[in-house]
Design a protein around this motif. Sequence first.
Motif, PDB file in Angstrom:
ATOM      1  N   SER A 257       0.825  -1.215   0.000  1.00 37.10           N
ATOM      2  CA  SER A 257       0.000   0.000   0.000  1.00 37.10           C
ATOM      3  C   SER A 257       0.856   1.261   0.000  1.00 37.10           C
ATOM      4  CB  SER A 257      -0.892  -0.008   1.239  1.00 37.10           C
ATOM      5  OG  SER A 257      -1.509   1.232   1.391  1.00 37.10           O
TER       6      SER A 257
ATOM      7  N   THR B 176      -0.511  -6.211   0.597  1.00 33.38           N
ATOM      8  CA  THR B 176      -1.850  -5.828   0.180  1.00 33.38           C
ATOM      9  C   THR B 176      -2.074  -4.344   0.386  1.00 33.38           C
ATOM     10  OG1 THR B 176      -4.218  -6.188   0.483  1.00 33.38           O
ATOM     11  CG2 THR B 176      -2.861  -6.386   2.433  1.00 33.38           C
TER      12      THR B 176
ATOM     13  N   HIS C  10      -7.151  -3.344  -1.892  1.00 35.99           N
ATOM     14  CA  HIS C  10      -7.871  -3.589  -3.141  1.00 35.99           C
ATOM     15  C   HIS C  10      -7.352  -4.841  -3.826  1.00 35.99           C
ATOM     16  CE1 HIS C  10      -9.487   0.397  -2.689  1.00 35.99           C
ATOM     17  NE2 HIS C  10      -8.266   0.881  -2.590  1.00 35.99           N
ATOM     18  N   ARG C  11      -6.111  -5.155  -3.543  1.00 31.35           N
ATOM     19  CA  ARG C  11      -5.510  -6.350  -4.141  1.00 31.35           C
ATOM     20  C   ARG C  11      -4.510  -6.929  -3.147  1.00 31.35           C
ATOM     21  NH1 ARG C  11      -1.561  -3.533  -8.544  1.00 31.35           N
ATOM     22  NH2 ARG C  11      -1.019  -1.713  -7.299  1.00 31.35           N
TER      23      ARG C  11
ATOM     24  N   SER D  49     -11.145   5.007 -12.293  1.00 29.04           N
ATOM     25  CA  SER D  49     -11.306   3.665 -11.723  1.00 29.04           C
ATOM     26  C   SER D  49     -10.627   2.596 -12.569  1.00 29.04           C
ATOM     27  CB  SER D  49     -12.787   3.333 -11.585  1.00 29.04           C
ATOM     28  OG  SER D  49     -13.345   3.170 -12.877  1.00 29.04           O
TER      29      SER D  49
ATOM     30  N   ASN E  49     -10.373  -3.672 -12.148  1.00 29.30           N
ATOM     31  CA  ASN E  49      -9.436  -2.616 -12.523  1.00 29.30           C
ATOM     32  C   ASN E  49      -8.450  -3.182 -13.554  1.00 29.30           C
ATOM     33  OD1 ASN E  49      -7.059  -1.002 -12.572  1.00 29.30           O
ATOM     34  ND2 ASN E  49      -7.628  -0.103 -10.605  1.00 29.30           N
TER      35      ASN E  49
ATOM     36  N   TYR F 223      -4.767  -3.218 -12.528  1.00 31.46           N
ATOM     37  CA  TYR F 223      -4.437  -4.280 -11.569  1.00 31.46           C
ATOM     38  C   TYR F 223      -4.255  -5.612 -12.307  1.00 31.46           C
ATOM     39  CZ  TYR F 223      -5.697  -1.294  -7.569  1.00 31.46           C
ATOM     40  OH  TYR F 223      -5.753  -0.312  -6.632  1.00 31.46           O
TER      41      TYR F 223
ATOM     42  N   ILE G 263      -7.567  -9.920  -6.540  1.00 32.33           N
ATOM     43  CA  ILE G 263      -8.078  -8.571  -6.818  1.00 32.33           C
ATOM     44  C   ILE G 263      -9.528  -8.503  -6.364  1.00 32.33           C
ATOM     45  CG2 ILE G 263      -8.507  -6.828  -8.601  1.00 32.33           C
ATOM     46  CD1 ILE G 263      -6.450  -8.165 -10.350  1.00 32.33           C
ATOM     47  N   MET G 264      -9.875  -7.408  -5.687  1.00 36.11           N
ATOM     48  CA  MET G 264     -11.274  -7.222  -5.295  1.00 36.11           C
ATOM     49  C   MET G 264     -12.035  -6.619  -6.485  1.00 36.11           C
ATOM     50  SD  MET G 264     -11.677  -8.357  -2.317  1.00 36.11           S
ATOM     51  CE  MET G 264     -13.330  -7.775  -1.936  1.00 36.11           C
TER      52      MET G 264
ATOM     53  N   MET H  37     -15.067  -4.583  -8.557  1.00 36.58           N
ATOM     54  CA  MET H  37     -15.829  -3.355  -8.325  1.00 36.58           C
ATOM     55  C   MET H  37     -17.265  -3.602  -8.733  1.00 36.58           C
ATOM     56  SD  MET H  37     -13.245  -0.444  -9.682  1.00 36.58           S
ATOM     57  CE  MET H  37     -12.332  -1.313 -10.903  1.00 36.58           C
TER      58      MET H  37
END
Lengths: 334, 366
Positions: free
Chosen positions: B146, B171, B174-175, B278, B320, B323, B361-362, B364
Amino acid sequence: MLKLDDIIGQNTAVKTLKSSGRSGKPIGAYLFTGPEGVGKASTALAWATALFCDAAVDGNACGVCGPCRKIASGSMPDLYMVKPEIRDRKTKQEIDISHIRNLIGRLAYKPFEARLKVAIMDGADMMNKPASNAFLKTLEEPPGDTVIILTAVNLNALLPTIVSRCRTVRFGPVAYDEMVGYLVDKRGMKMDRARVVAAVSKGSPGMVDSDAIEENVETRSEAMGLLSHASQNPVANVYKVASKFDKAANKNKTDLLLDCLRELVRDMLAVKTGAKYDNLLNMDLAAELKAAAEKFSERNLGRAFDLINDMTLARRRNISPLLALSLLLLELKD
Amino acid sequence: MEFTINRDDFLKVLQRVQGVVSIKGPMPILANVLIEADESGITVYATNLDMGLKGSYGANVASTGSVTVQAKKLHDIVRELPSSDIHLKVDDDGRCRIASGKSKFNLATIDPEEFPSFPEHDESKLIGLEGEMLGDMIRKTSYAISQDETRLTLNGAFFEVSPTNIRLVATDGHRLAFVEREGAFGVGEPTTFIVARKAIQELTKIISEIDGDLKFLKQDNHVIFVKGSLRLSIRLIDGAYPNYEQVIPKSSDKTARLSANEFSHALRRVATLADEKSHMIRLTFSEKSLTLVSEGGELGEAKDEIPIDFEGDEISIGLNAQYLLDVLGILGGDEVVVNMQDQLRPVMAKTPEDPGLLCIIMPMRI
């Protein structure tokens, strides 16, 4: 090097800190509040030294071990000091958000070599709003093994959310007798001088060495002179005396004079109404005050006191010093 | 103290420590470098308290002792000197005198007693680690560290070392990057620690630049890495690392296999019109194909389709693009396997070539 026991006239605060130190690790945030120069920052440093010290006895650092020597020479890696500064093009001293971000970044690490980390922020009431908000989370939950000490003169300048997150330790003015004792024993002053300085510094040892002391002593004796002769002053004289202060350079001097007058009149009223001597603000002038008070009626003094307060307020609205003082002196003449 | 050293060697040593010198700190001595001379040569140590770098080097020592001088100035002086021997001597007046040929310098010093000591550690407890392997693990995870300075525990990589495996996790919320290697590591019991991003960079540098075996030891609040004759001490970040295992999907009922190369090209094409903030693109996985769509608002839309091998029910998911491209770059290999559960739960990408590597990866909301 300063020990907690060397701090004068702050017994309650020192006792509180000693007992927090005794309970093992006094982790968390503390807020030292009290008037300027009464020993908040000195106490913070003395206490921090004791927390780092390898051989502290009852909250007093030994002064000879490694950590104590490092603190004395300013090279203790786990002690962080934050002070207000004038930054960029700003005009006043401030603790801004970059100070806070920097501190938070430092505290994120484990201690370099000590058992704990201590951060001392001297002048927390000079934190600006973004800085205060950025600091809230860290104050709420300081990182492991961290003691944060804030000092502040003006509690109202701190966000209530900052105050509520800290354990408040109150500091008061040092009592007159204690102050005289300190000035004679530790500072080698003569008794007469010590009595004057003790009264004028208003219980603030930090003020003893400042230039303001001489100015205050001088202004106070001028104020005393005004009061002792006020009753006989012919009207023409009033104007002469008052006009002495009517210069731009004397702006602060007039305010200081009003402060001194207020305290002296207050003391005279106290003497007149039979208060005990140790309740006087100007203990060293007790005899003179008693003599001067004879010349005025209680009612007169009361009115003068109100008038001084009115003048102080009027000064903020830039009433001329000449007018303010003339009015006051005429009032006392009655 | 007095010694003679080759200029080129000395310059290399001084260059190495410049990165850990603290020029504008509360402790002026941290702008200095500590040089100690004994019979075997010299030791050069610099620290900014978060990281310390200490190395031993050969030198012709005439008399032993120690000194601290400003690291940058010493470096600048040595850099400007011609390639020959440099003579360094500390006089009784506390000045450090440097001479080479006709050039002479005298530098102010600060008492070495005041210099923070290198964290004490037991030499015999150092644990061997394969440098190349650790370097590869760092490369494959550090992209996910981060940058957000409000969550400081995430500003570093999380190490988890047990007797039989070593894990590295990074992490930013978000990932997440996770890499695990099996092996025999000489730790008595499992140990975990967080190493700040800057220290990770320094560690990568010494792993790739210095010869010799890599060893490490976690000692109190520091972790010490030894490579050849160089020692790097890293002050650890205080605080608990989030429970990353919660994020790693245990099962998945939708698995896609696709060519990494085709995927990456299609992503790049579609990403040209993705939302600039985004970087979101919509991916629809179906039995035979993957459809990638970006809706750049006023600018226009892009759509592409590539063949895939897919098991499970059709799913549309917003991710993303940047990402995804980062992940494809890290995974390498020809084939990439993507595991999904539903529109909002973490997406996991893997490569058959490195089963220990997981990239998460999270998604969206679309």
